[in-house]
Motif scaffolding. Structure first.
Motif, PDB file in Angstrom:
ATOM      1  N   UNK A  43       0.853  -1.181   0.000  1.00  0.00           N
ATOM      2  CA  UNK A  43       0.000   0.000   0.000  1.00  0.00           C
ATOM      3  C   UNK A  43       0.888   1.229   0.000  1.00  0.00           C
ATOM      4  N   UNK A  44       0.454   2.241  -0.699  1.00  0.00           N
ATOM      5  CA  UNK A  44       1.273   3.442  -0.844  1.00  0.00           C
ATOM      6  C   UNK A  44       0.572   4.619  -0.191  1.00  0.00           C
ATOM      7  N   UNK A  45       1.192   5.790  -0.316  1.00  0.00           N
ATOM      8  CA  UNK A  45       0.770   7.016   0.349  1.00  0.00           C
ATOM      9  C   UNK A  45      -0.706   7.272   0.473  1.00  0.00           C
ATOM     10  N   UNK A  46      -1.490   7.021  -0.579  1.00  0.00           N
ATOM     11  CA  UNK A  46      -2.898   7.383  -0.538  1.00  0.00           C
ATOM     12  C   UNK A  46      -3.781   6.464   0.268  1.00  0.00           C
ATOM     13  N   UNK A  47      -3.352   5.225   0.511  1.00  0.00           N
ATOM     14  CA  UNK A  47      -4.150   4.249   1.253  1.00  0.00           C
ATOM     15  C   UNK A  47      -3.269   3.570   2.278  1.00  0.00           C
ATOM     16  N   UNK A  48      -3.621   3.727   3.544  1.00  0.00           N
ATOM     17  CA  UNK A  48      -2.826   3.138   4.622  1.00  0.00           C
ATOM     18  C   UNK A  48      -3.748   2.654   5.731  1.00  0.00           C
ATOM     19  N   UNK A  49      -3.302   1.623   6.494  1.00  0.00           N
ATOM     20  CA  UNK A  49      -4.076   1.251   7.679  1.00  0.00           C
ATOM     21  C   UNK A  49      -4.219   2.477   8.579  1.00  0.00           C
ATOM     22  N   UNK A  50      -5.391   2.638   9.165  1.00  0.00           N
ATOM     23  CA  UNK A  50      -5.679   3.870   9.890  1.00  0.00           C
ATOM     24  C   UNK A  50      -5.013   3.944  11.256  1.00  0.00           C
ATOM     25  N   UNK A  53      -7.899   8.744  15.192  1.00  0.00           N
ATOM     26  CA  UNK A  53      -8.646   8.480  16.416  1.00  0.00           C
ATOM     27  C   UNK A  53     -10.151   8.403  16.179  1.00  0.00           C
ATOM     28  N   UNK A  54     -10.625   8.998  15.081  1.00  0.00           N
ATOM     29  CA  UNK A  54     -12.061   8.939  14.794  1.00  0.00           C
ATOM     30  C   UNK A  54     -12.304   8.900  13.286  1.00  0.00           C
ATOM     31  N   UNK A  55     -13.509   8.460  12.941  1.00  0.00           N
ATOM     32  CA  UNK A  55     -13.873   8.353  11.527  1.00  0.00           C
ATOM     33  C   UNK A  55     -14.134   9.726  10.927  1.00  0.00           C
ATOM     34  N   UNK A  56     -13.703   9.888   9.696  1.00  0.00           N
ATOM     35  CA  UNK A  56     -13.952  11.116   8.951  1.00  0.00           C
ATOM     36  C   UNK A  56     -14.161  10.737   7.485  1.00  0.00           C
ATOM     37  N   UNK A  57     -15.209  11.304   6.868  1.00  0.00           N
ATOM     38  CA  UNK A  57     -15.535  10.972   5.484  1.00  0.00           C
ATOM     39  C   UNK A  57     -15.792  12.254   4.703  1.00  0.00           C
ATOM     40  N   UNK A  58     -15.063  12.413   3.603  1.00  0.00           N
ATOM     41  CA  UNK A  58     -15.316  13.500   2.654  1.00  0.00           C
ATOM     42  C   UNK A  58     -15.159  12.900   1.266  1.00  0.00           C
ATOM     43  N   UNK A  66     -10.807   9.813   3.384  1.00  0.00           N
ATOM     44  CA  UNK A  66     -11.409   8.950   4.395  1.00  0.00           C
ATOM     45  C   UNK A  66     -10.407   8.706   5.511  1.00  0.00           C
ATOM     46  N   UNK A  67     -10.898   8.674   6.731  1.00  0.00           N
ATOM     47  CA  UNK A  67     -10.060   8.334   7.882  1.00  0.00           C
ATOM     48  C   UNK A  67     -10.831   7.344   8.753  1.00  0.00           C
ATOM     49  N   UNK A  68     -10.140   6.306   9.161  1.00  0.00           N
ATOM     50  CA  UNK A  68     -10.688   5.274  10.051  1.00  0.00           C
ATOM     51  C   UNK A  68     -12.007   4.693   9.505  1.00  0.00           C
ATOM     52  N   UNK A  69     -11.958   4.281   8.236  1.00  0.00           N
ATOM     53  CA  UNK A  69     -13.140   3.736   7.569  1.00  0.00           C
ATOM     54  C   UNK A  69     -12.893   2.258   7.251  1.00  0.00           C
ATOM     55  N   UNK A  70     -13.848   1.373   7.584  1.00  0.00           N
ATOM     56  CA  UNK A  70     -13.685  -0.041   7.243  1.00  0.00           C
ATOM     57  C   UNK A  70     -13.465  -0.201   5.738  1.00  0.00           C
ATOM     58  N   UNK A  71     -12.595  -1.148   5.346  1.00  0.00           N
ATOM     59  CA  UNK A  71     -12.224  -1.242   3.939  1.00  0.00           C
ATOM     60  C   UNK A  71     -13.415  -1.513   3.032  1.00  0.00           C
ATOM     61  N   UNK A  72     -14.419  -2.245   3.494  1.00  0.00           N
ATOM     62  CA  UNK A  72     -15.585  -2.476   2.640  1.00  0.00           C
ATOM     63  C   UNK A  72     -16.289  -1.155   2.291  1.00  0.00           C
ATOM     64  N   UNK A  73     -16.235  -0.182   3.198  1.00  0.00           N
ATOM     65  CA  UNK A  73     -16.793   1.149   2.890  1.00  0.00           C
ATOM     66  C   UNK A  73     -15.881   1.927   1.948  1.00  0.00           C
ATOM     67  N   UNK A  74     -14.560   1.703   2.034  1.00  0.00           N
ATOM     68  CA  UNK A  74     -13.637   2.313   1.077  1.00  0.00           C
ATOM     69  C   UNK A  74     -14.037   1.860  -0.331  1.00  0.00           C
ATOM     70  N   UNK A  75     -14.266   0.554  -0.494  1.00  0.00           N
ATOM     71  CA  UNK A  75     -14.666   0.014  -1.798  1.00  0.00           C
ATOM     72  C   UNK A  75     -15.993   0.635  -2.245  1.00  0.00           C
ATOM     73  N   UNK A  76     -16.948   0.773  -1.336  1.00  0.00           N
ATOM     74  CA  UNK A  76     -18.241   1.380  -1.681  1.00  0.00           C
ATOM     75  C   UNK A  76     -18.061   2.818  -2.168  1.00  0.00           C
ATOM     76  N   UNK A  77     -17.147   3.559  -1.566  1.00  0.00           N
ATOM     77  CA  UNK A  77     -16.885   4.938  -2.007  1.00  0.00           C
ATOM     78  C   UNK A  77     -16.257   4.951  -3.393  1.00  0.00           C
ATOM     79  N   UNK A  97      -9.076   1.874   7.357  1.00  0.00           N
ATOM     80  CA  UNK A  97      -8.031   2.466   6.520  1.00  0.00           C
ATOM     81  C   UNK A  97      -8.274   3.959   6.348  1.00  0.00           C
ATOM     82  N   UNK A  98      -7.210   4.653   5.998  1.00  0.00           N
ATOM     83  CA  UNK A  98      -7.280   6.057   5.581  1.00  0.00           C
ATOM     84  C   UNK A  98      -7.011   6.068   4.079  1.00  0.00           C
ATOM     85  N   UNK A  99      -7.700   6.947   3.371  1.00  0.00           N
ATOM     86  CA  UNK A  99      -7.516   7.041   1.928  1.00  0.00           C
ATOM     87  C   UNK A  99      -7.567   8.497   1.495  1.00  0.00           C
ATOM     88  N   UNK A 100      -6.596   8.890   0.696  1.00  0.00           N
ATOM     89  CA  UNK A 100      -6.606  10.190   0.027  1.00  0.00           C
ATOM     90  C   UNK A 100      -6.422   9.918  -1.450  1.00  0.00           C
TER      91      UNK A 100
END
Length: 136
Positions: A43-50, A53-58, A66-77, A97-100
């Motif tokens: 995994x590279x810069x944009x996607x990392x294990x979270x 401290x709290x979930x954040x979604x934009x 995304x911050x602290x989001x279950x990976x199945x929700x990452x896929x849904x996004x 995971x966190x994703x940018x």
């Protein structure tokens, strides 16, 4: 239900729905071309294990944060904002995971490049998948 059984309640509900709703729906196994998400290397810069401290979604077309989001929700996004289609997840990833991710909306190459920069790739292949089929 007259006999108090859940099976009877389901049958009664199904019959009432058939009378009111002018279509039917059933799950079917179908072979079709589907989008498949895979890992490419680490995994590279944009996607990392979270570590957040709290979930954040934009999310909007062209940007996902995304911050602290279950990976199945990452896929849904990625389905909703990236390709507007279902994605079969073959990454093996789980947990938060966190994703940018940034890409040019409407530009598939840009989206695929952004995924690759995060250590992911999106391909296509024929698979048997379960889909809800609605008919009159």
């Amino acid at each position: 239900a007259p006999d108090g059984r859940a099976q009877t309640v389901r049958a009664m509900l199904a019959e009432n729905l058939r009378r009111v709703v002018p279509f039917q729906a059933a799950w079917e196994e179908r072979e079709q071309t589907v989008a498949v998400l895979r890992r490419v290397g680490a995994l590279a810069g944009g996607l990392v294990p979270s570590t957040a401290s709290e979930e954040s979604v934009f999310a909007r077309r062209g940007r996902i944060r995304l911050a602290r989001v279950p990976f199945e929700r990452v896929v849904a996004m990625l389905e909703l904002y990236g390709i507007q289609a279902a994605i079969e997840d073959d990454t093996g990833l789980a947990g938060d995971h966190d994703l940018e991710l940034d890409w040019t909306p409407g530009d598939r190459r840009s989206f695929l490049a952004a995924l690759r920069a995060a250590g992911l790739e999106l391909g296509e292949e024929r698979r048997t998948v379960r889909r809800l089929v609605v008919s009159p």
